[in-house]
Design an enzyme around this catalytic site. Sequence first.
Site, short mmCIF file in Angstrom:
data_model
loop_
_atom_site.label_atom_id
_atom_site.label_comp_id
_atom_site.label_asym_id
_atom_site.label_seq_id
_atom_site.Cartn_x
_atom_site.Cartn_y
_atom_site.Cartn_z
N THR A 90 57.57 -21.38 -45.01
CA THR A 90 58.30 -22.68 -45.25
C THR A 90 58.77 -23.55 -44.28
OG1 THR A 90 59.23 -21.53 -46.92
CG2 THR A 90 60.21 -23.50 -46.64
N GLN A 121 56.50 -22.52 -52.00
CA GLN A 121 57.36 -23.70 -51.20
C GLN A 121 56.35 -24.46 -50.56
OE1 GLN A 121 57.36 -20.46 -51.16
NE2 GLN A 121 59.18 -19.43 -50.50
N GLN A 143 58.70 -27.69 -55.05
CA GLN A 143 59.92 -26.59 -54.53
C GLN A 143 59.94 -27.04 -53.14
OE1 GLN A 143 58.66 -22.52 -55.59
NE2 GLN A 143 60.15 -21.95 -54.10
N ASP A 144 61.37 -26.98 -52.85
CA ASP A 144 61.59 -27.24 -51.36
C ASP A 144 61.09 -28.60 -50.82
OD1 ASP A 144 62.47 -24.66 -51.58
OD2 ASP A 144 61.30 -23.81 -50.09
N ASP A 165 65.26 -25.72 -55.53
CA ASP A 165 65.69 -25.81 -54.21
C ASP A 165 65.32 -26.95 -53.61
OD1 ASP A 165 66.76 -23.28 -54.91
OD2 ASP A 165 65.40 -22.16 -53.82
N ARG A 222 72.53 -23.37 -55.59
CA ARG A 222 72.81 -22.17 -55.24
C ARG A 222 72.77 -21.67 -53.82
NH1 ARG A 222 67.27 -18.72 -56.87
NH2 ARG A 222 65.81 -20.02 -55.86
N TRP A 224 71.79 -20.56 -50.47
CA TRP A 224 70.97 -19.71 -49.88
C TRP A 224 71.62 -19.15 -48.64
CZ3 TRP A 224 66.85 -22.70 -46.06
CH2 TRP A 224 66.03 -21.75 -45.70
#
Length: 317
Positions: A90, A121, A143-144, A165, A222, A224
């Site tokens: 990532t 990711q 994602q990401d 996320d 959330r 991490w």
Amino acid sequence: MAARVLTVAQDGTGDFCTVQEAIDVVALGNTCRTVIRVSPGVYKQPLYVPKTKNFITLAGLSPEDTVLTWHNTASKIDHHQASRLIGTGTFGCGSTIVEGEDFIAENITFENSAPEQGSGQAVAIRVTADRCAFYNCRFLGWQDTLYLHYGKQYLRDCYIEGSVDFIFGNSTALLEHCHIHCKSAGFITAQSRKSSQELTGYVFLRCVITGNGGTSYTYLGRPWGPFGRVVYAYTYMDACIKQAGWNNWGKTENERTACFYEYRCFGPGSCPLKRVTWARELIDEEAEQFLVHTFIDPDPGNPWLAQRMAIRIPFCA
């Protein structure tokens, strides 16, 4: 000292045909503001701003017309730089990676074009640099999408979209008047503060959160890291936000340490009485520190953000 101005145009009418070529001529240890004017176009190339290539500005005419895009994923990285420089997984998969400090972008789209299915990711931009500012930019992915990894960042009038996320990392960031769009079920933030002594966190001030028409399918965030810190203030939340609001990432111990706050938010997704019990609504005195630019610009003797805002308009005229 006057700014140095470089131009990029795919048709050969500028100083360079690609954005990376313009970045490459900036010296390591740069101390002069270098403005790279990017002509309209879709530029399909991974970009890397190395450490100490500081004081770079990327300026487009509009984010819809000036797109910087690539398709790396955490499991498949195709980049002109060696993995020892950009990292792997990532961390290394950003379509654009910024490690030079005092970076500015205006009227630019940063995109990771990897498809939703099977990509995992896929970072549009990673920012590992202090005192960076983004104005009227778009960040597109799934994602990401937006990896605010390290340093202090200011985003104003930006559009950020994703699913899981899609705003994450451990920087100190203020997002003001931004539009956050949730494309499918997931989590808006994954902030990774690791101790109560760290001053990092994300503040969303006077933002708008929208979804794709569904009801109650996305969390505000959330943790991490166990002390993840996120604040939404004066922000509109549409019905895509789950009534519980926040997720503990499957670890009940995170509920004792995560700092998830809201302050005077509104809209159908704002449900203070139905939120998880370990997140809370701030009172006026508690909220004050998050509602001002000093959250990311605490030194009155050397106000970096005021300097960025003062210089951005002439460079993009």
